[in-house]
Design an enzyme around this catalytic site. Structure first.
Site, PDB file in Angstrom:
ATOM      1  N   GLN A   1      39.899  43.336  32.581  1.00 56.39           N
ATOM      2  CA  GLN A   1      41.412  42.636  33.410  1.00 56.39           C
ATOM      3  C   GLN A   1      42.161  43.187  32.982  1.00 56.39           C
ATOM      4  O   GLN A   1      41.434  43.682  31.507  1.00 56.39           O
ATOM      5  CB  GLN A   1      40.639  41.228  32.637  1.00 56.39           C
ATOM      6  CG  GLN A   1      42.008  40.140  32.215  1.00 56.39           C
ATOM      7  CD  GLN A   1      42.113  39.513  33.742  1.00 56.39           C
ATOM      8  OE1 GLN A   1      41.710  39.142  34.789  1.00 56.39           O
ATOM      9  NE2 GLN A   1      43.979  39.853  34.246  1.00 56.39           N
TER      10      GLN A   1
ATOM     11  N   ASP B   1      38.234  44.541  42.813  1.00 56.78           N
ATOM     12  CA  ASP B   1      39.689  43.885  41.770  1.00 56.78           C
ATOM     13  C   ASP B   1      40.412  45.338  43.548  1.00 56.78           C
ATOM     14  O   ASP B   1      41.337  45.168  43.476  1.00 56.78           O
ATOM     15  CB  ASP B   1      39.890  44.314  41.509  1.00 56.78           C
ATOM     16  CG  ASP B   1      40.561  43.407  40.191  1.00 56.78           C
ATOM     17  OD1 ASP B   1      40.177  42.161  40.802  1.00 56.78           O
ATOM     18  OD2 ASP B   1      40.310  43.156  38.657  1.00 56.78           O
TER      19      ASP B   1
ATOM     20  N   LYS C   1      38.686  32.787  36.681  1.00 55.04           N
ATOM     21  CA  LYS C   1      37.604  33.287  37.836  1.00 55.04           C
ATOM     22  C   LYS C   1      36.569  32.633  37.485  1.00 55.04           C
ATOM     23  O   LYS C   1      35.729  33.008  38.302  1.00 55.04           O
ATOM     24  CB  LYS C   1      37.909  35.016  37.279  1.00 55.04           C
ATOM     25  CG  LYS C   1      38.718  35.417  38.026  1.00 55.04           C
ATOM     26  CD  LYS C   1      39.591  36.487  37.093  1.00 55.04           C
ATOM     27  CE  LYS C   1      40.613  37.018  37.464  1.00 55.04           C
ATOM     28  NZ  LYS C   1      41.180  38.110  37.165  1.00 55.04           N
TER      29      LYS C   1
END
Ligand code: NAP
Length: 285
Positions: free
Chosen positions: A97, A120, A53
């Site tokens: 994460q 997200d 990412k």
């Protein structure tokens, strides 16, 4: 039947070009999009995902920071970090994460991220917006699958879609997105009786389970579209999906490979969401 193998790498490359242009436009106005990834602990897969990412952020012109906390970091410490980032104007996207270590309540952490920085799409506000048909930040993996289906010209209206997996990050948002495009959607999971009876009538099958080669050729109808979200590491080190890829060739209309299918699209959608967050912030300023 000729089976088309959907090339997620090539598609992601094309989409990233357009994202780069939007990021450059913002940068020209002194509003370079900014993304922070927070990782807690030493999970090796998480390390790989976050470094990918970060690399792609740089490629598309997004300013990025990586916060690494030890496995013994407390929930309060993580919450304090998130609160500081919520107030940081250079940062438009915050991602934590997953999975987090067991002593940290994931829900509490996801709810602490400012909804307008939740790239997200896991905050209940963004989940609600998606559920009511006004999506702001759509979770990246299902968003990537939708972009793939659209680019490949796969019709969804009135078609049967079967999703295997009901997680908050893949299965459920995938179902909402397909439903909004007019598909008749079935969600299967570990308690589903006779999985094949569902998948065999599907025009579109999305496998998001985490079981290597769960879906074989006998479970799909000829001419179906098969999207493999699964990522599984075998004991010999190979990376495979939830679908027995080779067995699909010649039977289905389209299939995605693993690696090189949905994975690159997921990262690309994270970049798209971050640029969108920066655009929305710039409009609100
Ligand atoms: P998850 O939270 O573990 O959910 C897995 C789902 O599969 C659950 O709903 C589970 O049912 C269901 N399931 C388990 N065994 C089953 C079986 N035998 N038959 C039918 N359903 C079964 O996983 P996830 O986070 O959604 O991820 C799914 C897979 O996608 C994983 O391999 C993950 O690594 C991969 N993934 C890939 C990307 C990408 O970018 N390509 C992104 C995210 C995830 P229950 O709910 O009943 O337990």
């Amino acid at each position: 039947m000729d089976t088309r193998v959907i090339d997620g790498v090539a598609l992601a490359r094309r989409l990233r070009e357009a994202i780069r242009e939007r990021a450059a436009e913002l940068a020209k106005r002194g509003r370079t999009p900014g993304l922070v990834a927070i990782r807690v602990g030493d999970d090796p897969a998480s390390k790989v995902y976050v470094s990918t990412k970060m690399r792609v952020s740089v490629e598309v012109g997004i300013y990025s920071e990586h916060v690494e906390l030890g496995a013994d970091a407390t929930e309060e410490e993580l919450l304090r970090r998130i609160q500081a980032l919520n107030a940081e104007p250079r940062i438009h996207g915050i991602l934590v994460q997953l999975p987090l270590p067991k002593h940290i309540a994931t829900d509490r952490i996801l709810e602490a991220i400012a909804p307008e920085k939740d790239v997200d799409g896991f905050h209940p506000c963004n989940v609600g917006l998606l559920a009511t048909g006004q999506p702001r930040f759509v979770p990246c993996t299902p968003a990537g699958v939708m972009a793939m289906l659209e680019t490949e010209g796969i019709a969804l209206d009135g078609r049967e879609a079967v999703i295997i997996g009901r997680s908050n990050i893949v299965g459920k948002p995938m179902a909402l997105l397909l439903l909004q495009k007019g598909a008749t959607v079935t969600i299967c999971h570990s308690r589903t009786q006779d999985l094949s009876s569902h998948t065999r009538r599907a025009d579109i099958v999305v496998a998001a389970v985490g079981r290597p080669h769960l879906v074989g050729a006998g479970m799909v109808k000829p001419g179906a579209v098969v999207i493999d979200v699964g990522i599984n590491r075998l004991s010999d080190g190979r990376l495979v999906g939830d679908v027995a890829f080779q067995s699909m060739l010649g039977k289905v209309a389209c299939v995605t490979p693993v690696p090189g299918g949905v994975g690159p699209m997921t990262v690309t959608m994270l970049m798209a969401n971050t640029v969108r967050a920066a655009e929305l912030a710039s409009r609100a300023a």
